[in-house]
Design a protein around this motif. Structure first.
Motif, PDB file in Angstrom:
ATOM      1  N   GLN A 169      17.883 -48.810  -9.210  1.00 48.85           N
ATOM      2  CA  GLN A 169      17.147 -49.204 -10.418  1.00 48.85           C
ATOM      3  C   GLN A 169      15.686 -49.409 -10.037  1.00 48.85           C
ATOM      4  O   GLN A 169      15.365 -50.260  -9.218  1.00 48.85           O
ATOM      5  CB  GLN A 169      17.720 -50.497 -10.988  1.00 48.85           C
ATOM      6  CG  GLN A 169      16.885 -51.104 -12.116  1.00 48.85           C
ATOM      7  CD  GLN A 169      16.813 -50.221 -13.351  1.00 48.85           C
ATOM      8  OE1 GLN A 169      17.828 -49.916 -13.959  1.00 48.85           O
ATOM      9  NE2 GLN A 169      15.605 -49.789 -13.721  1.00 48.85           N
ATOM     10  N   LEU A 171      12.013 -50.755 -10.162  1.00 51.32           N
ATOM     11  CA  LEU A 171      11.426 -52.019 -10.607  1.00 51.32           C
ATOM     12  C   LEU A 171       9.916 -51.880 -10.724  1.00 51.32           C
ATOM     13  O   LEU A 171       9.299 -51.075 -10.009  1.00 51.32           O
ATOM     14  CB  LEU A 171      11.755 -53.131  -9.596  1.00 51.32           C
ATOM     15  CG  LEU A 171      13.233 -53.325  -9.215  1.00 51.32           C
ATOM     16  CD1 LEU A 171      13.356 -54.374  -8.125  1.00 51.32           C
ATOM     17  CD2 LEU A 171      14.060 -53.710 -10.444  1.00 51.32           C
ATOM     18  N   ASP A 172       9.321 -52.673 -11.626  1.00 52.46           N
ATOM     19  CA  ASP A 172       7.857 -52.674 -11.693  1.00 52.46           C
ATOM     20  C   ASP A 172       7.320 -53.618 -10.617  1.00 52.46           C
ATOM     21  O   ASP A 172       8.085 -54.184  -9.819  1.00 52.46           O
ATOM     22  CB  ASP A 172       7.364 -53.066 -13.099  1.00 52.46           C
ATOM     23  CG  ASP A 172       7.772 -54.488 -13.495  1.00 52.46           C
ATOM     24  OD1 ASP A 172       8.112 -55.295 -12.599  1.00 52.46           O
ATOM     25  OD2 ASP A 172       7.742 -54.802 -14.698  1.00 52.46           O
ATOM     26  N   GLU A 173       5.987 -53.765 -10.581  1.00 48.37           N
ATOM     27  CA  GLU A 173       5.373 -54.564  -9.519  1.00 48.37           C
ATOM     28  C   GLU A 173       5.840 -56.023  -9.533  1.00 48.37           C
ATOM     29  O   GLU A 173       5.856 -56.696  -8.503  1.00 48.37           O
ATOM     30  CB  GLU A 173       3.842 -54.497  -9.633  1.00 48.37           C
ATOM     31  CG  GLU A 173       3.280 -53.118  -9.308  1.00 48.37           C
ATOM     32  CD  GLU A 173       1.760 -53.074  -9.401  1.00 48.37           C
ATOM     33  OE1 GLU A 173       1.155 -54.125  -9.709  1.00 48.37           O
ATOM     34  OE2 GLU A 173       1.197 -51.992  -9.166  1.00 48.37           O
ATOM     35  N   GLY A 174       6.249 -56.505 -10.706  1.00 48.70           N
ATOM     36  CA  GLY A 174       6.722 -57.887 -10.807  1.00 48.70           C
ATOM     37  C   GLY A 174       8.207 -58.035 -10.536  1.00 48.70           C
ATOM     38  O   GLY A 174       8.754 -59.143 -10.639  1.00 48.70           O
ATOM     39  N   GLY A 175       8.895 -56.885 -10.244  1.00 48.79           N
ATOM     40  CA  GLY A 175      10.325 -56.952  -9.951  1.00 48.79           C
ATOM     41  C   GLY A 175      11.211 -56.825 -11.169  1.00 48.79           C
ATOM     42  O   GLY A 175      12.429 -57.021 -11.090  1.00 48.79           O
ATOM     43  N   THR A 176      10.629 -56.445 -12.331  1.00 46.40           N
ATOM     44  CA  THR A 176      11.405 -56.281 -13.563  1.00 46.40           C
ATOM     45  C   THR A 176      11.933 -54.847 -13.661  1.00 46.40           C
ATOM     46  O   THR A 176      11.174 -53.893 -13.433  1.00 46.40           O
ATOM     47  CB  THR A 176      10.533 -56.583 -14.797  1.00 46.40           C
ATOM     48  OG1 THR A 176      10.007 -57.912 -14.671  1.00 46.40           O
ATOM     49  CG2 THR A 176      11.349 -56.463 -16.080  1.00 46.40           C
ATOM     50  N   PRO A 177      13.229 -54.664 -14.000  1.00 43.70           N
ATOM     51  CA  PRO A 177      13.785 -53.305 -14.128  1.00 43.70           C
ATOM     52  C   PRO A 177      13.042 -52.484 -15.187  1.00 43.70           C
ATOM     53  O   PRO A 177      12.722 -53.000 -16.267  1.00 43.70           O
ATOM     54  CB  PRO A 177      15.236 -53.543 -14.542  1.00 43.70           C
ATOM     55  CG  PRO A 177      15.549 -54.925 -14.041  1.00 43.70           C
ATOM     56  CD  PRO A 177      14.271 -55.698 -14.174  1.00 43.70           C
ATOM     57  N   ILE A 178      12.774 -51.237 -14.883  1.00 47.94           N
ATOM     58  CA  ILE A 178      12.117 -50.316 -15.827  1.00 47.94           C
ATOM     59  C   ILE A 178      13.204 -49.564 -16.581  1.00 47.94           C
ATOM     60  O   ILE A 178      14.043 -48.880 -15.974  1.00 47.94           O
ATOM     61  CB  ILE A 178      11.193 -49.336 -15.087  1.00 47.94           C
ATOM     62  CG1 ILE A 178      10.107 -50.107 -14.320  1.00 47.94           C
ATOM     63  CG2 ILE A 178      10.561 -48.343 -16.059  1.00 47.94           C
ATOM     64  CD1 ILE A 178       9.235 -49.233 -13.435  1.00 47.94           C
ATOM     65  N   LYS A 182      17.209 -45.744 -14.103  1.00 43.87           N
ATOM     66  CA  LYS A 182      18.363 -46.079 -13.266  1.00 43.87           C
ATOM     67  C   LYS A 182      19.030 -44.786 -12.802  1.00 43.87           C
ATOM     68  O   LYS A 182      19.209 -43.853 -13.597  1.00 43.87           O
ATOM     69  CB  LYS A 182      19.371 -46.931 -14.037  1.00 43.87           C
ATOM     70  CG  LYS A 182      20.522 -47.419 -13.166  1.00 43.87           C
ATOM     71  CD  LYS A 182      21.415 -48.416 -13.895  1.00 43.87           C
ATOM     72  CE  LYS A 182      22.498 -48.935 -12.955  1.00 43.87           C
ATOM     73  NZ  LYS A 182      23.371 -49.931 -13.593  1.00 43.87           N
ATOM     74  N   ASN A 214      16.749 -55.691  -2.976  1.00 47.80           N
ATOM     75  CA  ASN A 214      15.490 -55.170  -3.501  1.00 47.80           C
ATOM     76  C   ASN A 214      14.705 -54.599  -2.329  1.00 47.80           C
ATOM     77  O   ASN A 214      14.503 -55.273  -1.325  1.00 47.80           O
ATOM     78  CB  ASN A 214      14.692 -56.286  -4.170  1.00 47.80           C
ATOM     79  CG  ASN A 214      15.271 -56.640  -5.529  1.00 47.80           C
ATOM     80  OD1 ASN A 214      16.296 -56.082  -5.936  1.00 47.80           O
ATOM     81  ND2 ASN A 214      14.654 -57.563  -6.226  1.00 47.80           N
ATOM     82  N   HIS A 234       9.476 -49.449  -5.553  1.00 51.26           N
ATOM     83  CA  HIS A 234      10.221 -50.710  -5.519  1.00 51.26           C
ATOM     84  C   HIS A 234      11.527 -50.482  -6.276  1.00 51.26           C
ATOM     85  O   HIS A 234      11.510 -50.131  -7.457  1.00 51.26           O
ATOM     86  CB  HIS A 234       9.387 -51.816  -6.175  1.00 51.26           C
ATOM     87  CG  HIS A 234       9.920 -53.187  -5.908  1.00 51.26           C
ATOM     88  ND1 HIS A 234       9.392 -54.321  -6.495  1.00 51.26           N
ATOM     89  CD2 HIS A 234      10.946 -53.628  -5.132  1.00 51.26           C
ATOM     90  CE1 HIS A 234      10.067 -55.379  -6.078  1.00 51.26           C
ATOM     91  NE2 HIS A 234      11.013 -54.995  -5.257  1.00 51.26           N
TER      92      HIS A 234
END
Length: 427
Positions: A169, A171-178, A182, A214, A234
């Motif tokens: 999956q 992730l964006d720079e903040g660790g949130t799934p895009i 997937k 991660n 990421h």
């Protein structure tokens, strides 16, 4: 038909064409009769409208259609009669026609260049010489061995040489799934020297089935895909399965498993060595031809008609679009001057390929190189054997003309090599 040709520079020509009134009348009458069959006019049955009414009502429109339809034929006849071979489709610059009169038009065009060779002897090139080493054969053998490896799922942490089946999956720079990024059940061979990112694999060593990690990593700088070179990513990685790989023994049984034509491991090694030799021979041949062409172009300078280059680039672009299945609705009107989106690199490549063709053709003509039927039959037999097909199959496929041109080109380069100054380089 009357024609008059005026020279406009080295390759430019202007051709004035006059089509006799009686021929135009014949073409127009044919068009009127065709129109008569389908037109419907109140007061007349379909197909029974008098020609004089059709001419009076629709004559101007029909005349325009006839001229438009017939111009390519008139142009082809006129250039052939004048002994001109267009390098690109001609452009109509003037056109005049009145009912009952001759059709008079003027077309501008560039002619196909006739090259006067200054020299094709004593060209210089470097011939690559390569001796196949055992480690090259070993490397190919190990690759085959890897493809034949058995894989068994194991309940232990991932190690080098293992296979990982995992879901990814992004992730964006903040660790949130895009959302929409997937990727499930991806296959990774840990420790593969061709891996896009060794950092990614190293970060996963020790993971077990069911674990999630991660991972932040960078792609290698030498990847063929320039967009990925050095790019940082990421991902959240969920391990589905860890597999242990078992490589087969390199013995005669392994060789038989690779192909029924191999009875022993030595047979397989010899075949691999032959394939490597053929690849090196091909690379050496391509380099030799490139250097000979570069020398031929350098020693026989000439300019190409600009329309010839543009037409080649446009043709290549359309072929690429057709191969990619793109639906395009471009206007291909050659009477319209336009500036195409071709890069300098594409233009340079087009100029080189066109000059290469013209110069090799000039060598062929000057050296009087021909392909006899006996030579061609033998060549077809060789190619058929290489491809594992019958000669008749090649002839039916329509490739015979291409192969005759290929053999002619081979003979041209054989002559250039024979007359060249050769330097050997061991690689």
């Amino acid at each position: 038909m009357k024609t008059n040709v005026v020279e406009k520079g080295q390759w430019g020509r202007e051709i004035e064409v006059e089509i006799a009134p009686d021929r135009m009348e014949k073409e127009l009458n044919r068009a009127y009769r065709n129109y008569q069959k389908r037109v419907e006019v109140p007061g007349f049955r379909k197909g029974k409208v008098p020609l004089r009414i059709i001419e009076a009502r629709y004559g101007e429109s029909i005349r325009g259609e006839v001229i438009s339809d017939m111009l390519p034929t008139f142009l082809e006849e006129a250039t052939r009669e004048a002994g001109l071979v267009p390098a690109a489709p001609p452009k109509i610059s003037k056109l005049d026609h009145e009912p009952g009169a001759a059709l008079i038009f003027t077309a501008t065009l560039d002619i196909w260049p006739e090259i006067e060779l200054e020299t094709y002897e004593k060209l210089e090139f470097t011939r690559m010489a390569h001796e196949i080493a055992d480690d090259e054969v070993d490397a190919q053998l190990q690759e085959l061995q890897g493809r034949q490896a058995a894989e068994i799922a194991v309940e232990r942490p991932l190690g080098k040489g293992d296979v990982l089946i995992a879901d990814l999956q992004r992730l964006d720079e903040g660790g949130t799934p895009i959302i929409g990024e997937k990727f499930e059940e991806r296959y990774f061979l840990i420790g593969d020297e061709n891996a896009p990112s060794p950092e990614f694999e190293e970060a996963l060593v020790g993971i077990s089935a069911g674990d999630e990690r991660n991972v932040q990593f960078s792609y290698r700088e030498d990847l063929p895909n320039e967009e990925l070179q050095g790019k940082t990513e990421h991902f959240a990685v969920t391990a589905r399965e860890v597999r242990e790989r078992t490589l087969p023994e390199l013995d005669d049984e392994f060789a038989k498993d690779v192909g029924e034509q191999f009875q022993t491991l030595e047979d397989l090694r010899n075949n691999i060595k032959q394939q490597i030799e053929e690849r090196w021979q091909y690379m050496a041949k391509q380099r030799e031809r490139n250097e000979l062409i570069s020398q031929l172009i350098e020693k026989n300078p000439f300019d190409l008609p600009e329309s010839m280059v543009e037409n080649y680039l446009d043709t290549m672009q359309r072929q690429n679009q057709n191969q990619q299945g793109h639906d395009h609705d471009h206007d291909h009107d050659h009477d319209h001057d336009h500036d195409h989106d071709h890069s300098d690199e594409e233009r340079e490549g087009a100029v080189r390929r066109l000059k290469s063709y013209l110069l090799t053709e000039a060598v062929r003509k000057k050296a009087e190189i021909e392909v006899s039927d006996e030579e061609f039959d033998q060549y077809l037999e060789e190619r058929a054997n290489q491809a594992g097909v019958k000669v008749e199959d090649i002839k039916r496929s329509g490739r015979a003309d291409d192969l005759r041109s290929e053999l002619s080109e081979d003979k041209v380069f054989a002559l250039l090599s024979e007359k060249a100054v050769i330097k050997e380089e061991k690689v």
